[in-house]
Design an enzyme around this catalytic site. Structure first.
Site, PDB file in Angstrom:
ATOM      1  N   GLY A  46       0.843  -1.182   0.000  1.00 44.79           N
ATOM      2  CA  GLY A  46       0.000   0.000   0.000  1.00 44.79           C
ATOM      3  C   GLY A  46       0.884   1.238   0.000  1.00 44.79           C
ATOM      4  O   GLY A  46       2.035   1.182   0.420  1.00 44.79           O
ATOM      5  N   GLN A  51       3.305  10.043   1.115  1.00 41.88           N
ATOM      6  CA  GLN A  51       4.599   9.336   1.165  1.00 41.88           C
ATOM      7  C   GLN A  51       5.494   9.690  -0.020  1.00 41.88           C
ATOM      8  O   GLN A  51       6.694   9.459   0.017  1.00 41.88           O
ATOM      9  CB  GLN A  51       4.390   7.818   1.197  1.00 41.88           C
ATOM     10  CG  GLN A  51       3.716   7.346   2.481  1.00 41.88           C
ATOM     11  CD  GLN A  51       3.563   5.839   2.503  1.00 41.88           C
ATOM     12  OE1 GLN A  51       2.601   5.299   1.987  1.00 41.88           O
ATOM     13  NE2 GLN A  51       4.531   5.149   3.082  1.00 41.88           N
ATOM     14  N   CYS A  99       6.085   0.166   7.606  1.00 45.68           N
ATOM     15  CA  CYS A  99       5.718   1.241   6.694  1.00 45.68           C
ATOM     16  C   CYS A  99       6.943   1.613   5.877  1.00 45.68           C
ATOM     17  O   CYS A  99       8.047   1.715   6.423  1.00 45.68           O
ATOM     18  CB  CYS A  99       5.244   2.436   7.518  1.00 45.68           C
ATOM     19  SG  CYS A  99       4.853   3.885   6.533  1.00 45.68           S
ATOM     20  N   LEU A 100       6.752   1.838   4.590  1.00 48.32           N
ATOM     21  CA  LEU A 100       7.874   2.215   3.728  1.00 48.32           C
ATOM     22  C   LEU A 100       8.490   3.544   4.169  1.00 48.32           C
ATOM     23  O   LEU A 100       9.623   3.848   3.831  1.00 48.32           O
ATOM     24  CB  LEU A 100       7.406   2.317   2.270  1.00 48.32           C
ATOM     25  CG  LEU A 100       6.900   1.014   1.644  1.00 48.32           C
ATOM     26  CD1 LEU A 100       6.281   1.284   0.277  1.00 48.32           C
ATOM     27  CD2 LEU A 100       8.023  -0.002   1.526  1.00 48.32           C
ATOM     28  N   HIS A 141      -4.169   1.744   7.751  1.00 46.46           N
ATOM     29  CA  HIS A 141      -2.800   2.268   7.701  1.00 46.46           C
ATOM     30  C   HIS A 141      -2.676   3.382   6.651  1.00 46.46           C
ATOM     31  O   HIS A 141      -2.140   4.448   6.924  1.00 46.46           O
ATOM     32  CB  HIS A 141      -1.841   1.108   7.389  1.00 46.46           C
ATOM     33  CG  HIS A 141      -0.402   1.489   7.309  1.00 46.46           C
ATOM     34  ND1 HIS A 141       0.547   1.022   8.188  1.00 46.46           N
ATOM     35  CD2 HIS A 141       0.271   2.300   6.446  1.00 46.46           C
ATOM     36  CE1 HIS A 141       1.731   1.543   7.875  1.00 46.46           C
ATOM     37  NE2 HIS A 141       1.589   2.310   6.806  1.00 46.46           N
ATOM     38  N   GLU A 142      -3.225   3.115   5.452  1.00 44.97           N
ATOM     39  CA  GLU A 142      -3.074   4.090   4.363  1.00 44.97           C
ATOM     40  C   GLU A 142      -3.944   5.333   4.585  1.00 44.97           C
ATOM     41  O   GLU A 142      -3.514   6.447   4.310  1.00 44.97           O
ATOM     42  CB  GLU A 142      -3.390   3.449   3.005  1.00 44.97           C
ATOM     43  CG  GLU A 142      -2.505   2.250   2.636  1.00 44.97           C
ATOM     44  CD  GLU A 142      -1.013   2.506   2.771  1.00 44.97           C
ATOM     45  OE1 GLU A 142      -0.568   3.656   2.613  1.00 44.97           O
ATOM     46  OE2 GLU A 142      -0.281   1.533   3.071  1.00 44.97           O
ATOM     47  N   HIS A 145      -2.399   7.708   6.880  1.00 44.42           N
ATOM     48  CA  HIS A 145      -1.391   8.567   6.241  1.00 44.42           C
ATOM     49  C   HIS A 145      -2.016   9.880   5.755  1.00 44.42           C
ATOM     50  O   HIS A 145      -1.380  10.929   5.788  1.00 44.42           O
ATOM     51  CB  HIS A 145      -0.778   7.865   5.017  1.00 44.42           C
ATOM     52  CG  HIS A 145       0.417   7.006   5.330  1.00 44.42           C
ATOM     53  ND1 HIS A 145       1.564   7.497   5.904  1.00 44.42           N
ATOM     54  CD2 HIS A 145       0.647   5.686   5.119  1.00 44.42           C
ATOM     55  CE1 HIS A 145       2.445   6.506   6.042  1.00 44.42           C
ATOM     56  NE2 HIS A 145       1.913   5.390   5.587  1.00 44.42           N
TER      57      HIS A 145
HETATM   58 ZN   LIG Z   1       2.807   3.550   5.643  1.00 45.94          ZN
END
Ligand SMILES: [Zn+2]
Length: 174
Positions: A46, A51, A99-100, A141-142, A145
């Site tokens: 995701g 991000q 998380c990236l 999670h997304e 963000h």
């Molecule tokens: Zn994330």
């Protein structure tokens, strides 16, 4: 399509709320294509627009992420525009959530087991669907963000301060 740079904590765009998308124009469509490519390249399941430094309410996710039995190797993703969680139920522990944008760290996070998400698809059509388990965690999670919230904001103060100390150490040693 292009791979964009994924920003990491404590970059500012990750910590501020994003704006609703008013018009789905070429800029948004290009952003979505790039986000899909960037997510699979990372690799991740995701990705949210903040991000990649764009504070607009757009997320993409791997449509095969919730199906471990799905051995399809094709990279297919879906984009959601202005996604909103309108119903929640149950609770699960998302084990070793990562998380990236949060390097070298994962933690168990308490999440809803099921969520109902309302959004626009890439053509601007309203959609509504139920997400369970892994997909439910990805949605939470997304969408977090888009509100400037990272999973490290959903763990205990103690764990978070340990992570910040570890990060500060790493930044100082570079
Ligand atoms: Zn994330």
């Amino acid at each position: 399509m292009a791979i964009r740079n994924i920003l990491t904590y404590p970059e500012k765009s990750l910590l501020q709320p994003s704006d609703e998308v008013e018009i789905i124009d070429n800029e948004i469509r290009t952003l979505i294509d790039d986000m899909g490519e960037t997510m699979f390249n990372a690799p991740g399941v995701g990705l949210a627009a903040p991000q990649v430094g764009i504070n607009k309410r757009v997320i993409v996710y791997d449509i095969h992420a919730g199906n471990p039995d799905d051995d399809s190797l094709t990279h297919e993703f879906k984009a959601l525009i202005n996604p909103k969680i309108i119903e929640t139920s149950g609770s699960i522990i998302s084990e070793k959530e990562a998380c990236l944008s949060v390097v070298d760290y994962s933690a168990d996070v308490k999440r809803y087991e099921t969520v109902v998400v309302k959004a626009l698809d890439i053509d601007g059509n309203p959609i509504e669907f139920k997400a369970e388990n892994i997909l439910s965690v990805i949605m939470q999670h997304e969408i977090d963000h888009l509100d400037g919230i990272l999973f490290i904001n959903r763990i205990s103060v103690l764990k978070r301060s340990l992570y910040k100390k570890k990060l500060a150490k790493e930044l100082n040693s570079n």
